[in-house]
Design a protein around this motif. Structure first.
Motif, PDB file in Angstrom:
ATOM      1  N   GLN A   1     -57.979 -30.164 -48.921  1.00 14.86           N
ATOM      2  CA  GLN A   1     -56.747 -29.641 -49.532  1.00 14.86           C
ATOM      3  C   GLN A   1     -56.339 -30.492 -50.729  1.00 14.86           C
ATOM      4  O   GLN A   1     -55.977 -29.979 -51.785  1.00 14.86           O
ATOM      5  CB  GLN A   1     -55.629 -29.688 -48.500  1.00 14.86           C
ATOM      6  N   PHE A   2     -56.398 -31.798 -50.536  1.00 16.14           N
ATOM      7  CA  PHE A   2     -56.040 -32.708 -51.625  1.00 16.14           C
ATOM      8  C   PHE A   2     -56.997 -32.526 -52.801  1.00 16.14           C
ATOM      9  O   PHE A   2     -56.576 -32.425 -53.959  1.00 16.14           O
ATOM     10  CB  PHE A   2     -56.053 -34.163 -51.131  1.00 16.14           C
ATOM     11  N   LEU A   3     -58.273 -32.463 -52.508  1.00 14.11           N
ATOM     12  CA  LEU A   3     -59.270 -32.321 -53.577  1.00 14.11           C
ATOM     13  C   LEU A   3     -59.045 -31.036 -54.364  1.00 14.11           C
ATOM     14  O   LEU A   3     -59.120 -31.024 -55.598  1.00 14.11           O
ATOM     15  CB  LEU A   3     -60.685 -32.365 -52.987  1.00 14.11           C
ATOM     16  N   ASN A   4     -58.738 -29.959 -53.685  1.00 19.53           N
ATOM     17  CA  ASN A   4     -58.509 -28.676 -54.367  1.00 19.53           C
ATOM     18  C   ASN A   4     -57.295 -28.718 -55.287  1.00 19.53           C
ATOM     19  O   ASN A   4     -57.320 -28.184 -56.388  1.00 19.53           O
ATOM     20  CB  ASN A   4     -58.305 -27.548 -53.345  1.00 19.53           C
ATOM     21  N   ALA A   5     -56.248 -29.344 -54.817  1.00 18.62           N
ATOM     22  CA  ALA A   5     -54.994 -29.277 -55.567  1.00 18.62           C
ATOM     23  C   ALA A   5     -54.872 -30.336 -56.659  1.00 18.62           C
ATOM     24  O   ALA A   5     -54.170 -30.146 -57.641  1.00 18.62           O
ATOM     25  CB  ALA A   5     -53.824 -29.390 -54.593  1.00 18.62           C
TER      26      ALA A   5
ATOM     27  N   GLU B   1     -66.549 -31.224 -56.853  1.00 20.16           N
ATOM     28  CA  GLU B   1     -67.706 -30.336 -56.641  1.00 20.16           C
ATOM     29  C   GLU B   1     -67.625 -29.182 -57.637  1.00 20.16           C
ATOM     30  O   GLU B   1     -66.701 -29.116 -58.446  1.00 20.16           O
ATOM     31  CB  GLU B   1     -67.749 -29.805 -55.206  1.00 20.16           C
ATOM     32  N   GLY B   2     -68.622 -28.338 -57.609  1.00 25.36           N
ATOM     33  CA  GLY B   2     -68.575 -27.120 -58.409  1.00 25.36           C
ATOM     34  C   GLY B   2     -68.812 -27.320 -59.888  1.00 25.36           C
ATOM     35  O   GLY B   2     -68.127 -26.711 -60.700  1.00 25.36           O
TER      36      GLY B   2
ATOM     37  N   GLY C   1     -73.418 -31.594 -62.688  1.00 24.06           N
ATOM     38  CA  GLY C   1     -73.543 -32.414 -61.482  1.00 24.06           C
ATOM     39  C   GLY C   1     -72.221 -33.069 -61.171  1.00 24.06           C
ATOM     40  O   GLY C   1     -71.695 -33.844 -61.970  1.00 24.06           O
ATOM     41  N   SER C   2     -71.671 -32.727 -60.005  1.00 23.44           N
ATOM     42  CA  SER C   2     -70.369 -33.264 -59.612  1.00 23.44           C
ATOM     43  C   SER C   2     -70.536 -34.585 -58.860  1.00 23.44           C
ATOM     44  O   SER C   2     -71.651 -35.018 -58.570  1.00 23.44           O
ATOM     45  CB  SER C   2     -69.689 -32.254 -58.687  1.00 23.44           C
ATOM     46  N   TYR C   3     -69.403 -35.159 -58.509  1.00 24.93           N
ATOM     47  CA  TYR C   3     -69.383 -36.371 -57.678  1.00 24.93           C
ATOM     48  C   TYR C   3     -70.121 -36.110 -56.362  1.00 24.93           C
ATOM     49  O   TYR C   3     -70.979 -36.886 -55.946  1.00 24.93           O
ATOM     50  CB  TYR C   3     -67.922 -36.761 -57.432  1.00 24.93           C
TER      51      TYR C   3
END
Ligand SMILES: Nc1nc2c(c(=O)[nH]1)N[C@H]1C(S)=C(S)[C@@H](COP(=O)(O)OP(=O)(O)OC[C@H]3O[C@@H](n4cnc5c(=O)[nH]c(N)nc54)[C@H](O)[C@@H]3O)O[C@H]1N2
Ligand SMILES: Nc1nc2c(c(=O)[nH]1)N[C@H]1C(S)=C(S)[C@@H](COP(=O)(O)OP(=O)(O)OC[C@H]3O[C@@H](n4cnc5c(=O)[nH]c(N)nc54)[C@H](O)[C@@H]3O)O[C@H]1N2
Ligand code: SF4
Ligand SMILES: [Mo]
Length: 739
Positions: free
Chosen positions: A246-250, A256-257, A262-264
């Protein structure tokens, strides 16, 4: 009984401790600390003020070099003779090379004084046409430059907030030794732990004093391996589904994505480079068992809130920027940012108002170099560029450094790196034309100077002292000189005023104010900062230290956490950037040597003298030591008795080399050699040695340092992004000395 006179210990340990001086007939009888329960308390160094002040090694007259540079041969001269020579060489250098050839060395010995401060000479330089200035510190260049790519700016929760934490994870931090005053992180942390009873895990190659006092678990790990450790922790968190989605999304971009770049997460899982950053992978770098890393990750992932922090040790390394970011990334992926009891992964937060300072004036020269790069600027200044050397304000430097002024600094030939080669550069009179040193004693940096000017120490001057950078409460103290200075020693203001007079700039420099008038002026300006200071300065002097608290609860990025849309970060996306396009652009534009990399995401890069590199068998770090503040106090017998200079070595490494506790050892690599007695202890992990930084460099005729100074061995090679000092990245061999 004599009434004590207030003064302070003003060296750069991060604190400022008020001192009570008991003076009779002009002589200091004894020194006591502040006795209010919640005030900063002087440590053994501040309490050694008497030995410092009455040392037979105090400088009492100006000195002029009579032998070759560095020969240590000087003659006493008058102030007028000193000013004549200084005015002549400054004028000559400016005429021939321009004001960009004039440089004031980084130096931190009187940072907590509002008047006796680098501002004095800087103001005069600016009046003569300007000077080459610097950015960064030797303290925290890598983390200070890197942090804002992730968060927009640096911020962190104070140690006091550990009150609300369930778990405290400290990477390379030793506040009980480095923040010892009772006015900063050390004391706050001990108090906070009494309340929260949080579990404490210390990751450090050494079982530091802080680990010994407060850690529930010490995880020994190799210097320069923190990024690998952090990435492996992230690997387990991802594999076990313990990241805060949730934190990562907001709040976060780049986790990612990002299919093309290339993401973390891709990097951690090894999707692009085919190297999953597993605990087994990290174990071969950190020398820490994979199971320990796994357990650490599970503990971090299942305990909320978790306070993740780092000292400045991990970042003072070859890839310190990536190291700092990798540790911070753990706070991000676990969603501990912006909450009480959590943290950003940065160093414990401090607080303080912005103090008025002696005005430096406008610098007409816009060229700026990283503070660690001055030797190159002496050797070959005009070759230094923005894209290769981190020059700011210009594409390249207009001139090499030809006039070097050191005040309250022992950087030049002690605290900088690779001192044998640095010394050779300084010894060449065709390179730097004039070296000036202002200090209270003949330090190694003073010994290489052409002119040495005797300075008073803090208790011998009228001064306003303010809290150090590591303190969590405001502190303000205005003090009259408690003692007469020895011989002809002067305050820095008076020293520079004399030179200004000789240059015909006295009025412009002083603005018709005496030293005392400036104190009064700065006092009035300080009243805008501290509301309860009385109008009458004498009343403030009689009162002694003023202490005051931050106006509000300090939780880093709390507003952002509450509402990321209304209170975005100052990154380009307004979010936490685990992938930084700004770093990506820098990596494409800058010219880096083959040993260096800049990456857009927090990565592990094997460093040139790191845990897995070839060459000399032992990694060497130099921890900040309780017996000194850097090189300050290094020559005091009482402190050297209780905290002697010793090379820390594990019994396994000592046995291999036939070394017994207390033996004199030679520590060497291709850059230099130094001698130190060994302390054989399981408090340091095998494969690593630590030689406390700050001992005085004392090379003999073969350039073998007799002083145990680690900077005989460190490399003068700036880190990739910040161009900072990688002074904990070294490889060495140790053998028994035959001396
Ligand atoms: N290898 C290695 N090197 C390091 C470090 C490391 O970790 N490892 N750490 C780096 C760091 S973080 C820093 S901040 C720098 C610090 O390096 P410096 O800023 O050079 O600090 P000090 O060595 O304490 O030198 C301060 C000088 O000020 C003088 N001084 C003290 N009190 C007074 C006073 O009242 N008046 C005047 N006029 N002078 C005074 C002292 O005599 C001393 O010579 O070193 C850096 N060097
Ligand atoms: N007594 C004393 N106090 C001081 C100072 C001093 O000289 N003496 N100097 C002051 C100043 S100016 C500063 S900037 C601060 C410096 O404060 P720091 O930079 O935090 O101090 P260091 O001792 O360099 O490093 C802290 C810890 O990190 C460990 N360490 C070193 N390398 C690594 C690594 O690669 N990884 C990990 N995990 N750990 C590592 C060391 O063993 C040490 O225990 O201290 C301030 N306080
Ligand atoms: S060295 Fe630091 S902690 Fe010790 S007395 Fe001085 S200011 Fe205080
Ligand atoms: Mo520092």
């Amino acid at each position: 009984m004599t009434k004590p006179i207030w003064s302070a210990c003003c060296v750069n340990c991060g604190a400022l401790c008020p001192l009570r001086l008991f003076v009779e007939n002009g002589r200091l009888l004894r020194v006591e600390s502040h006795d209010a329960p919640d005030s900063a308390k002087a440590c053994l160094r501040g309490r050694a003020a008497k030995e410092l002040i009455y040392s037979k090694d105090r400088l009492t007259t100006p000195l002029r070099r009579v032998g070759a540079r560095g020969s240590g041969r000087f003659e006493s001269i008058s102030w007028e003779q000193a000013y004549d020579q200084l005015a002549e060489s400054l004028t000559e250098v400016v005429a021939k090379y321009g004001s960009g050839a004039v440089y004031r060395q980084y130096g931190s010995g009187t940072n907590n004084c509002l008047l006796t401060y680098r501002g004095c000479i800087t103001r005069l330089f600016n009046l003569t046409g300007g000077h080459l200035s610097h950015y960064n510190s030797y303290s925290s260049a890598q983390i200070s430059v890197a942090g804002p790519y992730l968060y927009g700016r640096r911020d962190s929760n104070p140690a006091k907030d550990v009150e609300n934490a369930k778990l405290l994870v400290m990477f390379g931090d030793n506040p009980l030794e480095t923040q010892a005053s009772g006015g900063g992180a050390g004391k706050d942390l001990l108090d906070a732990l009494k309340i929260s009873k949080a579990k404490v895990i210390c990751l450090d190659p050494r079982y530091s004093d802080s680990a010994a006092v407060m850690a529930d678990q010490w995880i020994p790990m190799r210097p320069g391996s923190d990024a690998a450790m952090a990435l492996a922790v992230a690997y387990v968190l991802i594999a076990e589904d313990l990241v805060d989605k949730q934190f990562l999304n907001a709040y976060v971009v780049g986790y990612e994505g990002m299919p093309n770049r290339g993401s973390y997460k891709d990097y951690v899982l090894g999707l692009k480079d085919s190297v999953p950053k597993t605990p087994q992978w990290a174990s071969a770098i950190t020398m820490c068992p994979a199971e320990t890393i796994e357990k650490l990750a599970i503990e971090i992932g299942t305990t909320k809130p978790c306070f993740i922090t780092q000292g400045r040790g991990p970042q003072r390394t070859a890839f310190g920027e990536a190291t700092a970011l990798s540790i911070m990334a753990l706070a991000v992926i676990t969603g501990n940012v912006g909450i009480s009891g959590g943290n950003t992964g940065d160093v414990f937060g401090a607080w303080g108002p912005k103090w008025p300072r002696f005005p430096e004036g406008e610098n007409p020269i816009k060229d700026v170099i990283p503070s660690f790069s001055w030797v190159k600027a002496i050797k070959d200044g005009p070759s230094m560029t923005r894209l290769q050397d981190g020059v700011r304000g210009a594409e390249s430097l207009s001139a090499p450094i030809k006039f070097l002024w050191n005040c309250s600094s022992n950087i030049t030939l002690n605290q900088h790196s690779e001192l044998a080669s640095t010394k050779r550069v300084l010894q060449d009179p065709n390179l730097c034309r004039a070296i000036v040193n202002v200090d209270a004693r003949l330090t190694p940096s003073a010994k290489i100077a052409d002119i040495v000017l005797p300075s008073v120490l803090a208790p011998e001057q009228d001064e306003i002292f303010v809290q150090g950078w590591g303190m969590t409460k405001g502190l303000f103290l205005v003090a009259k000189a408690a003692l007469k200075p020895p011989g002809e020693a002067l305050s820095q203001y008076e020293i520079v005023r004399g030179l200004a007079r000789r240059l015909g700039l006295e009025k412009e420099f002083t603005l018709d104010r005496s030293h005392w008038n400036w104190i009064e002026h700065l006092y009035r300006a300080s009243r805008m900062v501290v509301a309860d200071l009385p109008e009458d300065i004498q009343e403030a002097i009689d009162h002694g230290p003023y202490s005051f608290s931050p106006p509000a609860r300090l939780i880093a990025f709390e507003q952002f956490r509450k509402d990321p849309v209304a209170s975005p970060l100052s990154t380009p996306t307004g979010k936490i950037e685990l992938y930084s396009e700004r770093l990506e652009r820098i990596a494409a534009q800058w010219t880096l040597p083959p040993e260096q990399v800049i990456a857009p995401i927090p990565q592990y890069h094997p460093s040139w003298e790191g845990p897995t590199s070839d060459g000399y068998p032992l990694q060497l770090i130099g921890h900040h030591y309780k017996g000194r503040v850097h090189s300050s106090f290094a020559d005091l017998k009482s402190l050297a008795t209780v905290a002697p200079q010793r090379l820390w070595l594990n019994p396994i490494d000592a046995e291999k080399r036939g070394l017994a506790h207390g033996d004199l050892a030679k520590v060497y690599n291709d850059r230099g050699q130094t001698l130190a007695k060994v302390k054989i202890t399981q408090r340091i992990m095998p494969g690593v040695a630590s030689l406390p930084q700050g001992a005085w460099f004392d090379p003999d005729s073969d350039d073998i340092d007799q002083g145990g100074c680690i900077n005989a061995l460190t490399r003068d090679f700036p880190s990739p992004l910040a161009k900072g000092n990688p002074q904990h990245t070294n490889r060495v061999e140790v053998i028994k000395s035959d001396r």
